[in-house]
Design an enzyme around this catalytic site. Structure first.
Site, PDB file in Angstrom:
ATOM      1  N   GLU A   9       0.850  -1.192   0.000  1.00  0.00           N
ATOM      2  CA  GLU A   9       0.000   0.000   0.000  1.00  0.00           C
ATOM      3  C   GLU A   9       0.887   1.243   0.000  1.00  0.00           C
ATOM      4  O   GLU A   9       1.878   1.290   0.739  1.00  0.00           O
ATOM      5  CB  GLU A   9      -0.892  -0.008   1.253  1.00  0.00           C
ATOM      6  CG  GLU A   9      -1.821   1.187   1.327  1.00  0.00           C
ATOM      7  CD  GLU A   9      -2.863   1.025   2.423  1.00  0.00           C
ATOM      8  OE1 GLU A   9      -3.534  -0.032   2.487  1.00  0.00           O
ATOM      9  OE2 GLU A   9      -2.985   1.955   3.234  1.00  0.00           O
ATOM     10  N   TYR A  41      -6.847   6.890  -0.508  1.00  0.00           N
ATOM     11  CA  TYR A  41      -7.688   8.010  -0.954  1.00  0.00           C
ATOM     12  C   TYR A  41      -7.992   8.833   0.280  1.00  0.00           C
ATOM     13  O   TYR A  41      -8.368   8.279   1.322  1.00  0.00           O
ATOM     14  CB  TYR A  41      -8.977   7.424  -1.539  1.00  0.00           C
ATOM     15  CG  TYR A  41      -9.862   8.390  -2.263  1.00  0.00           C
ATOM     16  CD1 TYR A  41      -9.798   8.506  -3.648  1.00  0.00           C
ATOM     17  CD2 TYR A  41     -10.787   9.168  -1.575  1.00  0.00           C
ATOM     18  CE1 TYR A  41     -10.631   9.378  -4.326  1.00  0.00           C
ATOM     19  CE2 TYR A  41     -11.626  10.038  -2.246  1.00  0.00           C
ATOM     20  CZ  TYR A  41     -11.545  10.129  -3.620  1.00  0.00           C
ATOM     21  OH  TYR A  41     -12.375  10.988  -4.289  1.00  0.00           O
ATOM     22  N   TYR A 137     -11.389  -5.707  10.268  1.00  0.00           N
ATOM     23  CA  TYR A 137     -10.722  -5.258  11.497  1.00  0.00           C
ATOM     24  C   TYR A 137     -10.543  -6.418  12.485  1.00  0.00           C
ATOM     25  O   TYR A 137     -11.483  -6.762  13.227  1.00  0.00           O
ATOM     26  CB  TYR A 137     -11.555  -4.119  12.128  1.00  0.00           C
ATOM     27  CG  TYR A 137     -11.679  -2.960  11.167  1.00  0.00           C
ATOM     28  CD1 TYR A 137     -10.771  -1.928  11.182  1.00  0.00           C
ATOM     29  CD2 TYR A 137     -12.678  -2.950  10.181  1.00  0.00           C
ATOM     30  CE1 TYR A 137     -10.847  -0.893  10.261  1.00  0.00           C
ATOM     31  CE2 TYR A 137     -12.759  -1.931   9.252  1.00  0.00           C
ATOM     32  CZ  TYR A 137     -11.836  -0.906   9.296  1.00  0.00           C
ATOM     33  OH  TYR A 137     -11.894   0.110   8.365  1.00  0.00           O
TER      34      TYR A 137
HETATM   35  P1  FAD Z   1     -17.580   0.370   7.366  1.00  0.00           P
HETATM   36  O1  FAD Z   1     -17.415  -0.971   6.764  1.00  0.00           O
HETATM   37  O2  FAD Z   1     -18.792   1.169   6.945  1.00  0.00           O
HETATM   38  O3  FAD Z   1     -17.604   0.164   8.953  1.00  0.00           O
HETATM   39  C1  FAD Z   1     -17.494   1.270   9.840  1.00  0.00           C
HETATM   40  C2  FAD Z   1     -18.280   1.005  11.125  1.00  0.00           C
HETATM   41  O4  FAD Z   1     -19.674   0.938  10.807  1.00  0.00           O
HETATM   42  C3  FAD Z   1     -17.944  -0.330  11.786  1.00  0.00           C
HETATM   43  O5  FAD Z   1     -18.006  -0.157  13.175  1.00  0.00           O
HETATM   44  C4  FAD Z   1     -19.023  -1.277  11.306  1.00  0.00           C
HETATM   45  O6  FAD Z   1     -19.284  -2.331  12.219  1.00  0.00           O
HETATM   46  C5  FAD Z   1     -20.220  -0.326  11.188  1.00  0.00           C
HETATM   47  N1  FAD Z   1     -21.125  -0.734  10.105  1.00  0.00           N
HETATM   48  C6  FAD Z   1     -20.783  -1.137   8.864  1.00  0.00           C
HETATM   49  N2  FAD Z   1     -21.894  -1.420   8.160  1.00  0.00           N
HETATM   50  C7  FAD Z   1     -22.966  -1.196   8.972  1.00  0.00           C
HETATM   51  C8  FAD Z   1     -24.355  -1.298   8.830  1.00  0.00           C
HETATM   52  N3  FAD Z   1     -24.909  -1.709   7.673  1.00  0.00           N
HETATM   53  N4  FAD Z   1     -25.158  -0.957   9.877  1.00  0.00           N
HETATM   54  C9  FAD Z   1     -24.614  -0.523  11.050  1.00  0.00           C
HETATM   55  N5  FAD Z   1     -23.268  -0.403  11.248  1.00  0.00           N
HETATM   56  C10 FAD Z   1     -22.463  -0.731  10.221  1.00  0.00           C
HETATM   57  N6  FAD Z   1      -9.188   5.638   5.318  1.00  0.00           N
HETATM   58  C11 FAD Z   1      -9.014   6.643   4.412  1.00  0.00           C
HETATM   59  O7  FAD Z   1      -9.412   7.776   4.677  1.00  0.00           O
HETATM   60  N7  FAD Z   1      -8.431   6.424   3.197  1.00  0.00           N
HETATM   61  C12 FAD Z   1      -7.978   5.203   2.811  1.00  0.00           C
HETATM   62  O8  FAD Z   1      -7.466   5.029   1.708  1.00  0.00           O
HETATM   63  C13 FAD Z   1      -8.130   4.114   3.753  1.00  0.00           C
HETATM   64  N8  FAD Z   1      -7.698   2.868   3.443  1.00  0.00           N
HETATM   65  C14 FAD Z   1      -7.889   1.839   4.332  1.00  0.00           C
HETATM   66  C15 FAD Z   1      -7.462   0.557   3.981  1.00  0.00           C
HETATM   67  C16 FAD Z   1      -7.628  -0.508   4.855  1.00  0.00           C
HETATM   68  C17 FAD Z   1      -7.159  -1.893   4.441  1.00  0.00           C
HETATM   69  C18 FAD Z   1      -8.226  -0.292   6.133  1.00  0.00           C
HETATM   70  C19 FAD Z   1      -8.374  -1.437   7.095  1.00  0.00           C
HETATM   71  C20 FAD Z   1      -8.652   0.979   6.493  1.00  0.00           C
HETATM   72  C21 FAD Z   1      -8.502   2.058   5.604  1.00  0.00           C
HETATM   73  N9  FAD Z   1      -8.937   3.357   5.924  1.00  0.00           N
HETATM   74  C22 FAD Z   1      -8.758   4.383   5.016  1.00  0.00           C
HETATM   75  C23 FAD Z   1      -9.565   3.630   7.216  1.00  0.00           C
HETATM   76  C24 FAD Z   1     -11.127   3.537   7.126  1.00  0.00           C
HETATM   77  O9  FAD Z   1     -11.587   4.561   6.311  1.00  0.00           O
HETATM   78  C25 FAD Z   1     -11.694   3.668   8.553  1.00  0.00           C
HETATM   79  O10 FAD Z   1     -11.357   2.562   9.334  1.00  0.00           O
HETATM   80  C26 FAD Z   1     -13.193   3.973   8.632  1.00  0.00           C
HETATM   81  O11 FAD Z   1     -13.489   4.396   9.971  1.00  0.00           O
HETATM   82  C27 FAD Z   1     -14.099   2.786   8.346  1.00  0.00           C
HETATM   83  O12 FAD Z   1     -14.187   2.519   7.012  1.00  0.00           O
HETATM   84  P2  FAD Z   1     -14.880   1.155   6.514  1.00  0.00           P
HETATM   85  O13 FAD Z   1     -14.944   1.205   5.059  1.00  0.00           O
HETATM   86  O14 FAD Z   1     -14.218  -0.021   7.133  1.00  0.00           O
HETATM   87  O15 FAD Z   1     -16.336   1.335   7.160  1.00  0.00           O
END
Ligand code: FAD
Length: 283
Positions: A9, A41, A137
């Site tokens: 990454e 991003y 996570y």
């Molecule tokens: P989600 O999958 O939406 O989850 C977030 C929270 O919401 C969790 O607690 C989950 O349990 C809850 N949730 C999910 N779906 C639902 C639902 N349907 N109903 C109720 N609750 C729900 N950040 C950046 O800004 N830029 C990046 O490029 C970036 N790259 C990343 C790459 C990786 C591999 C990882 C692990 C993280 C990255 N992050 C990045 C960080 C990420 O943006 C944060 O961790 C963010 O807080 C959560 O994003 P997510 O897509 O996992 O969210």
């Protein structure tokens, strides 16, 4: 792709740094043969959307490596997502890592892509042919009240069309193995790559652990105490620690390793030179 996969990454240089610094990172990574390199991003409305696409294009076109573009969507409307997807298509990326993104204090979410699953569903139905990756996570997302709740949400996200998961960093493989077993119990069956972030300095370990909710195990604490004020030795110890994590994960049949390079090609090369034969093409 190989099994296990090995991916890296990188992130776009800060706005104040010249975009050309990504070439220094990429030149430094030459010789490493990852299955793909993903490009982060920014989050928020004012993110430079073109940076991720431009760097992904450079990785593919100039270095001949598959590129994956991250996309965070909670502050974007549908037009914003469409524009990003079009840029990624032009850049020839093979997959989009679909994310909700972190919350920015004071900023108003667009309330369209409230969870990453909304973005996954949108991309899956967009008529584009990107593979769709998403985050997971091992120690649960900091906002989830339990790992079980987080896994139920992860299952919903995967069922919306995710092909591959990439994990948050963790420092204790037992946390990852526990998570993996629990995910498989929930019928989350897509490949899950383990996210490894090498320990390179005390400040960044503490900052990342706080931000991501990652536990700092005793073994890492000892390294930080011993070499916290000796950056070269800490880096060496961090490289060794990451190599041990990787070899244990591969020995236990992990689907892939995703190394957070932090744009530090030196550390990444040192790790690769120790572990590359674990990722040799299977006959
Ligand atoms: P989600 O999958 O939406 O989850 C977030 C929270 O919401 C969790 O607690 C989950 O349990 C809850 N949730 C999910 N779906 C639902 C639902 N349907 N109903 C109720 N609750 C729900 N950040 C950046 O800004 N830029 C990046 O490029 C970036 N790259 C990343 C790459 C990786 C591999 C990882 C692990 C993280 C990255 N992050 C990045 C960080 C990420 O943006 C944060 O961790 C963010 O807080 C959560 O994003 P997510 O897509 O996992 O969210």
């Amino acid at each position: 792709m190989r099994n296990p996969t090995f991916s890296l990454e990188v992130f776009p240089p800060k706005r104040t740094a010249p975009i050309g610094t990504i070439y220094d990172t990429m030149d430094g990574l030459q010789g490493i043969k990852p299955d793909f390199i993903s490009v982060t991003y920014g989050t928020g409305k004012s993110t430079d959307r073109t940076a991720t696409a431009r760097i992904a294009n450079t990785i593919r076109a100039e270095y001949g490596i598959e590129s994956v573009a991250h996309l965070t969507a909670q502050y974007l409307d549908r037009d914003g997502v469409d524009q990003a997807l079009e840029m990624f298509k032009q850049a020839g990326v093979s997959a989009v890592l679909a994310l909700r993104g972190d919350t920015i204090e004071g900023a108003q979410p667009a309330n369209i892509f409230c969870h990453a699953s909304d973005l996954v569903e949108y991309i899956a139905q967009s008529g584009t042919d990107f593979d769709i990756y998403a985050a997971c996570y091992p120690e649960k997302h900091p906002q989830a009240s339990s790992l079980d709740e987080d896994l139920d949400n992860l299952k919903k996200k995967v069922d919306c069309g995710v092909n591959r998961l990439i994990s948050q960093l963790f420092y204790d493989n037992e946390d990852f193995f526990r998570f993996l077993d629990a995910a498989r119990d929930k019928q989350i069956d897509v490949p899950i790559e383990a996210g490894i972030m090498p320990v390179t300095n005390v400040h960044s370990v503490k900052r990342m652990a706080k931000m991501c909710g990652a536990r700092i195990p005793e073994k890492v604490r000892v390294l930080l105490d011993k070499w916290g004020s000796d950056p070269d030795s800490l880096k060496t110890a961090g490289v060794i620690y990451a190599c041990e994590q990787i070899s244990d994960l591969v020995a236990n049949g992990v689907d892939g390793i995703h190394l957070y390079s932090m744009n530090h090609p030196g550390v990444t090369r040192r790790i690769w030179s120790n572990v590359y034969s674990l990722f040799a093409e299977r006959l």
